[in-house]
Design an enzyme around this catalytic site. Structure first.
Site, PDB file in Angstrom:
ATOM      1  N   ARG A   1       0.969  -0.873   0.271  1.00 18.96           N
ATOM      2  CA  ARG A   1       0.215  -0.050   0.217  1.00 18.96           C
ATOM      3  C   ARG A   1       1.263   1.057   0.267  1.00 18.96           C
ATOM      4  O   ARG A   1       0.622   1.870  -0.419  1.00 18.96           O
ATOM      5  CB  ARG A   1      -0.952  -0.463   1.300  1.00 18.96           C
ATOM      6  CG  ARG A   1      -2.499   0.670   0.876  1.00 18.96           C
ATOM      7  CD  ARG A   1      -3.452  -0.286   2.155  1.00 18.96           C
ATOM      8  NE  ARG A   1      -2.698   0.371   3.160  1.00 18.96           N
ATOM      9  CZ  ARG A   1      -3.485  -0.840   4.252  1.00 18.96           C
ATOM     10  NH1 ARG A   1      -4.442  -1.543   3.983  1.00 18.96           N
ATOM     11  NH2 ARG A   1      -2.045  -0.854   5.484  1.00 18.96           N
TER      12      ARG A   1
ATOM     13  N   TYR B   1     -11.986  24.263  -9.187  1.00 17.34           N
ATOM     14  CA  TYR B   1     -12.870  22.921  -9.442  1.00 17.34           C
ATOM     15  C   TYR B   1     -14.178  22.990  -9.371  1.00 17.34           C
ATOM     16  O   TYR B   1     -14.265  22.599  -7.689  1.00 17.34           O
ATOM     17  CB  TYR B   1     -11.483  22.215  -9.202  1.00 17.34           C
ATOM     18  CG  TYR B   1     -11.320  21.232 -10.405  1.00 17.34           C
ATOM     19  CD1 TYR B   1     -12.193  21.076 -12.115  1.00 17.34           C
ATOM     20  CD2 TYR B   1     -11.650  19.922  -9.365  1.00 17.34           C
ATOM     21  CE1 TYR B   1     -12.350  19.405 -12.074  1.00 17.34           C
ATOM     22  CE2 TYR B   1     -11.832  18.311  -9.935  1.00 17.34           C
ATOM     23  CZ  TYR B   1     -12.262  18.434 -11.137  1.00 17.34           C
ATOM     24  OH  TYR B   1     -12.551  17.328 -12.949  1.00 17.34           O
TER      25      TYR B   1
ATOM     26  N   ASP C   1      -4.121  24.822  -5.986  1.00 16.20           N
ATOM     27  CA  ASP C   1      -4.046  23.923  -6.483  1.00 16.20           C
ATOM     28  C   ASP C   1      -3.548  24.258  -7.844  1.00 16.20           C
ATOM     29  O   ASP C   1      -3.933  25.177  -8.224  1.00 16.20           O
ATOM     30  CB  ASP C   1      -5.573  23.118  -7.307  1.00 16.20           C
ATOM     31  CG  ASP C   1      -5.932  22.107  -8.651  1.00 16.20           C
ATOM     32  OD1 ASP C   1      -5.252  22.702  -9.353  1.00 16.20           O
ATOM     33  OD2 ASP C   1      -6.654  21.856  -8.517  1.00 16.20           O
TER      34      ASP C   1
ATOM     35  N   LYS D   1      -3.429  15.056 -16.180  1.00 10.64           N
ATOM     36  CA  LYS D   1      -3.013  16.069 -17.044  1.00 10.64           C
ATOM     37  C   LYS D   1      -1.956  16.025 -17.445  1.00 10.64           C
ATOM     38  O   LYS D   1      -1.542  14.921 -18.636  1.00 10.64           O
ATOM     39  CB  LYS D   1      -3.690  17.580 -16.041  1.00 10.64           C
ATOM     40  CG  LYS D   1      -5.223  17.440 -15.531  1.00 10.64           C
ATOM     41  CD  LYS D   1      -6.474  17.163 -16.756  1.00 10.64           C
ATOM     42  CE  LYS D   1      -7.848  17.066 -15.621  1.00 10.64           C
ATOM     43  NZ  LYS D   1      -8.012  17.967 -14.669  1.00 10.64           N
TER      44      LYS D   1
HETATM   45  C1  LIG Z   1      -8.551  17.902 -13.518  1.00  7.93           C
HETATM   46  C2  LIG Z   1      -8.387  17.932 -12.239  1.00  7.93           C
HETATM   47  C3  LIG Z   1      -8.630  17.390 -11.167  1.00  7.93           C
HETATM   48  C4  LIG Z   1      -8.872  16.666 -11.067  1.00  7.93           C
HETATM   49  O1  LIG Z   1      -7.786  15.514 -11.622  1.00  7.93           O
HETATM   50  P1  LIG Z   1      -8.420  14.074 -11.433  1.00  7.93           P
HETATM   51  O2  LIG Z   1      -6.750  13.262 -11.408  1.00  7.93           O
HETATM   52  O3  LIG Z   1      -9.682  14.043 -12.570  1.00  7.93           O
HETATM   53  O4  LIG Z   1      -9.023  14.144 -10.822  1.00  7.93           O
HETATM   54  C5  LIG Z   1      -8.078  19.147  -9.996  1.00  7.93           C
HETATM   55  N1  LIG Z   1      -7.611  20.362 -10.195  1.00  7.93           N
HETATM   56  C6  LIG Z   1      -8.180  20.846 -10.742  1.00  7.93           C
HETATM   57  C7  LIG Z   1      -7.743  22.666 -11.688  1.00  7.93           C
HETATM   58  C8  LIG Z   1      -8.028  19.716 -12.607  1.00  7.93           C
HETATM   59  O5  LIG Z   1      -8.139  19.817 -13.706  1.00  7.93           O
END
Ligand SMILES: *Cc1c(COP(=O)(O)O)cnc(C)c1O
Length: 402
Positions: free
Chosen positions: A70, A123, A193, A218
Site C-alpha cells: 500500500r 474546480y 491546486d 493532466k
Molecule cells: C482535472 C483537475 C482536477 C482533478 O484531477 P483528477 O485526476 O481528474 O481527479 C483537479 N483540479 C484541476 C484544476 C483539474 O483540472
C-alpha cells in the site's frame, strides 16, 4: 528534518536546466536492471531478509520506503522523488487522482470547530467536496475571491487556505504571493491546486505555497491514459496529509507511476508547444466575430494578465471562450461540427479537446454570464493552423439560420 530515502537521486535540479533534470530524475533503480528506465515493480507484499530489516521498515516514512504494498514500491518512490525535485520541494506523495489528492489535503486539515477558507471558483468537484468533507467534523467552509476578502475572513480557527490558479473555466488569477503573505503572518498553511501551470510554468513553492497539488492525470502524465495526483511540500507541511492517506488506505499503482515517469520526460517540450499553440489559437479566436470573449490570462486583454506575467513563465493549453448568444440548436451544430477536438472532460493530453460548460460545471462559476455559452478548449499538439480552420468551419454553423 527527516532525510529522504538515501537510495533516491541526491542531485539537485537547481544545477541544471529543467529539461536536463527531466531526462535524468527518477532513474536510480534502473541501475539494478542495467536499463535506462526504472523497472516497473508491482507488489502487494514486501519481504525482508531479517527481523531487523522488517522492524526498520516501520521507522521509515510511509509512502517513501518499502513496507507493505500500500505504501508503494521503488517505482512510486522514483516518480515522487523526481516530482519533489522538479518542484524544489522536500517530498511528494502520489495519490490515486487529482481529486483524491484534494480530498486528502482538505480532509487532513478539517478539524472540529475549525474553518477552511477556499477561493471562489475552484474546480467544481473541489467545491462539491467542500460541501461534505467538513460537515461530520463541524468544520466550516468560507469562500473568498481576493487577498483582501481573505484577510477579512481570517480567524483564529482557520486551519487551511485553499486556492487554485487560475480558477477552472473562468480562468481568474489571484495574487498568490499576497495570499501567502497574509497566511504566513498567522502561520496558516496555503494549499494550491497548481494543475494548470504545471511545475514548468508555475513555481508554487517559490511563491510561498506550502502544499502544491497537481492533477498529474493532466500534463504530467500527458498521454490521457492515467489517473494520478501528486502533492508536494516540506515534510512538515505534508505530515497531516501523509498520515491521512496512510489511515485511509490511499494507494497508487506502480503502473500509473511508471507511465507518469515516462510522460514527464517530455513535459518541458510539450508545455512549450502547448503554450505557443494556445496563444496562436486564443489570439485568433479573440478576433472572431462569433466570439464574445476569451478567458485566457496569457492574452494582454485578460484582466489577470499582469498577475499571470508575474507568477507564470508560460501558459498551457486550456482556456475558455464565451460565444455570442445563439440558439441551442446552433450551438449543438457547432460542437458536433468540430472534427479535431474530442468532446470530453479533462485536458493535458497530446490531443485537443472541447468541453461545453453544461449545468453540471456552472457551479464553479462565481458569476454566470446571462448570455453566451461558455466553451472550454484544450489546445493539443496538433498544428495550430489546422485547429483554427477546424474551429472556423464549426463556428460558421452558428451563422446558419437557427
Ligand atoms: C482535472 C483537475 C482536477 C482533478 O484531477 P483528477 O485526476 O481528474 O481527479 C483537479 N483540479 C484541476 C484544476 C483539474 O483540472
Amino acid at each position: 528534518m527527516t532525510e529522504a530515502n538515501p537510495t533516491h537521486y541526491t542531485g539537485t535540479v537547481n544545477r541544471w536546466a529543467v529539461e536536463t533534470a527531466l531526462a535524468h530524475l527518477g532513474r536510480c533503480s534502473g541501475v539494478a536492471s542495467n536499463s535506462v528506465n526504472p523497472p516497473l515493480v508491482r507488489a502487494s507484499t514486501t519481504v525482508f531478509q531479517t527481523l531487523e530489516a522488517f522492524k526498520d521498515s516501520y521507522k521509515g516514512i510511509v509512502f517513501e520506503s518499502p513496507r507493505y504494498g500500500r505504501s508503494g514500491t521503488s517505482t512510486n518512490f522514483e516518480l515522487q522523488s523526481a516530482m519533489a525535485q522538479l518542484c524544489r520541494a522536500q517530498t511528494c506523495i502520489a495519490m490515486p487522482s487529482g481529486l483524491s489528492a484534494i480530498a486528502a489535503v482538505l480532509g487532513a486539515h478539517a478539524r472540529t470547530g475549525g474553518r477552511l477558507l477556499v477561493q471562489q471558483g475552484v474546480y467544481g468537484p473541489t467545491q462539491a467536496l467542500c460541501d461534505i468533507v467538513p460537515a461530520p467534523m463541524q468544520c466550516r467552509v468560507d469562500y473568498f475571491d481576493s487577498p483582501q476578502s481573505l484577510a477579512c475572513k481570517l480567524a483564529p480557527d482557520t486551519a487551511l487556505i485553499f486556492i487554485e490558479v487560475p480558477t477552472s473555466l473562468t480562468m481568474r488569477m489571484i495574487d498568490v504571493e499576497a495570499v501567502c503573505a497574509i497566511a504566513a503572518d498567522r502561520k496558516i498553511p496555503v494549499a494550491c491546486d497548481a494543475t494548470w501551470g504545471t511545475p514548468i510554468f508555475f513555481d508554487a513553492h517559490g511563491l510561498g505555497v506550502s502544499i502544491a497539488i497537481h492533477a498529474a492525470t493532466k500534463y504530467i502524465n500527458g498521454h490521457s491514459d492515467v489517473m494520478l495526483g501528486l502533492v508536494t511540500g516540506s515534510y512538515e507541511a505534508l505530515a497531516s496529509t501523509r498520515a491521512w492517506c496512510d489511515r485511509q488506505g490511499s494507494h497508487v499503482s506502480a503502473d500509473a507511476c511508471w507511465l507518469a515517469l515516462r510522460g514527464v520526460r517530455t513535459l518541458h517540450l510539450r508545455m512549450q508547444r502547448h503554450f505557443a499553440s494556445a496563444m496562436a489559437v486564443a489570439s485568433w479566436l479573440e478576433q472572431h466575430p462569433q466570439v464574445e470573449r476569451v478567458f485566457f490570462p496569457a492574452l494582454p486583454s485578460d484582466p489577470g494578465h499582469a498577475l499571470w506575467l508575474r507568477q507564470f513563465s508560460g501558459a498551457p493549453g486550456p482556456f475558455t471562450i464565451e460565444l455570442k448568444p445563439c440558439s441551442e440548436a446552433a450551438f449543438e451544430r457547432f460542437i458536433n461540427a468540430l472534427q479535431l477536438f474530442g468532446l470530453g472532460t479533462s485536458w493535458g493530453g497530446y490531443e485537443s479537446l472541447v468541453m461545453p460548460a453544461i449545468a453540471h460545471h456552472l457551479r464553479a462559476l462565481p458569476v454566470q454570464p446571462d448570455a453566451g455559452r461558455l466553451v472550454r478548449f484544450h489546445i493539443g499538439l496538433e498544428a495550430p493552423g489546422d485547429l483554427c480552420r477546424d474551429i472556423d468551419a464549426a463556428l460558421s454553423c452558428l451563422e446558419a439560420v437557427a
